[in-house]
Design a protein around this motif. Structure first.
Motif, PDB file in Angstrom:
ATOM      1  N   ASN A  43       9.576   5.505  -1.069  1.00 37.50           N
ATOM      2  CA  ASN A  43       8.535   5.686  -0.054  1.00 37.50           C
ATOM      3  C   ASN A  43       8.901   4.897   1.191  1.00 37.50           C
ATOM      4  N   ALA A  44       9.925   5.383   1.898  1.00 30.57           N
ATOM      5  CA  ALA A  44      10.407   4.700   3.100  1.00 30.57           C
ATOM      6  C   ALA A  44      10.345   5.585   4.338  1.00 30.57           C
ATOM      7  N   TYR A  45      10.094   6.884   4.150  1.00 34.93           N
ATOM      8  CA  TYR A  45      10.074   7.818   5.281  1.00 34.93           C
ATOM      9  C   TYR A  45       8.641   8.013   5.754  1.00 34.93           C
ATOM     10  N   LEU A  46       8.422   7.896   7.054  1.00 29.81           N
ATOM     11  CA  LEU A  46       7.080   8.041   7.622  1.00 29.81           C
ATOM     12  C   LEU A  46       6.789   9.525   7.834  1.00 29.81           C
ATOM     13  N   GLY A 173       0.336  -0.567   6.974  1.00 32.30           N
ATOM     14  CA  GLY A 173       0.701   0.672   6.315  1.00 32.30           C
ATOM     15  C   GLY A 173       0.681   1.769   7.358  1.00 32.30           C
ATOM     16  N   ASP A 176       1.305   5.753   5.422  1.00 32.86           N
ATOM     17  CA  ASP A 176       1.327   5.423   3.995  1.00 32.86           C
ATOM     18  C   ASP A 176       2.630   4.753   3.553  1.00 32.86           C
ATOM     19  N   VAL A 177       3.346   4.136   4.489  1.00 35.21           N
ATOM     20  CA  VAL A 177       4.554   3.371   4.172  1.00 35.21           C
ATOM     21  C   VAL A 177       4.319   1.924   4.570  1.00 35.21           C
TER      22      VAL A 177
END
Length: 256
Positions: A43-46, A173, A176-177
């Protein structure tokens, strides 16, 4: 080091070396996401954010963050917004040169996270870019500044209508990252990815090598070679690639 021991408010201006910054400017966000996935970061891509301009330059820089919460009518007035201690306006003046201002709106697109004059000021100060999971106003003007900017969608209404700035340079956040101050953001024509600071040098090198291998693979695919045994790389294709690099990366015609 656990999270309680991690320095949150740190001077990271000299941590991102010019060499690493240059490497990251040459690679795609998808390559970086692949390198992060190999280390367990899923979960690193916006996701859902888009460049304001399809012609803007790539964006690389450590994060400086601003967090919003929902507005309240007795506090979020235009008079209070105009105060010099307003955190939104301070973020524009205090984001360090070479950094990326990351604006956490909680996904709110009912009012603007920034506008063209703020973008112009950040560009003039040497800020590397601005990213929000909300939206901007005056997007034609933002395009004219040439500041790399990413948003979910345009959001023209005035900021105080829906958002109150509550914290500068703390963990946020965004889309959601998790983004911590000093984490490195890279943006290209597809979107934005965030790299934990302690991994940035090795991720930059690995992603750059992946881009070079893809050039090698593209040469073969363009000549009709199947992707089997070529992409993803295999031990055998890696040996071919290493030979190609040692030979000075010649065209396939030279190899034949």
């Amino acid at each position: 080091m656990n999270l309680r021991e991690q320095p949150i408010h740190s001077d990271v201006a000299t941590v991102l070396s010019p060499a690493t910054r240059e490497k990251l400017s040459q690679v795609g966000t998808a390559n970086i996401a692949n390198s992060l996935l190999r280390r367990g970061f899923r979960n690193a891509y916006l996701l859902g954010l888009h460049p304001v301009s399809g012609m803007q330059e790539s964006m690389v820089g450590p994060a400086y963050t601003l967090r919003f919460m929902p507005a309240r009518e007795d506090i979020d007035t235009m008079a209070n917004y105009g105060r010099d201690d307003n955190l939104h306006r301070r973020a524009v003046e205090e984001c360090p040169p070479g950094h990326v201002l990351v604006i956490d709106t909680g996904g709110c697109v009912r009012s603007a996270a920034a506008g063209d004059l703020m973008a112009l000021r950040m560009r003039q100060r040497g800020v590397a870019g601005v990213v929000t999971d909300g939206g901007f106003r005056d997007t034609p003007g933002i395009r004219a500044t040439n500041l790399p900017a990413y948003q979910r969608q345009a959001a023209p209404p005035a900021t105080p209508i829906a958002m109150h700035p509550v914290e500068l340079n703390g963990p946020v956040g965004c889309a959601d990252v998790a983004v911590y101050p000093g984490d490195v953001l890279v943006g290209d024509a597809e979107g934005v990815v965030v790299i934990p600071l302690h991994l940035v040098d090795e991720i930059a090198q690995e992603a750059l090598e992946a881009v070079d291998y893809e050039r090698f693979a593209a040469l073969h695919i363009s000549r009709g070679r199947p992707i089997f045994g070529l992409f993803p790389a295999t031990p055998e294709s890696r040996k071919e690639y290493d030979g190609w690099v040692a030979a000075g990366r010649p065209s396939l015609e030279v190899l034949q």
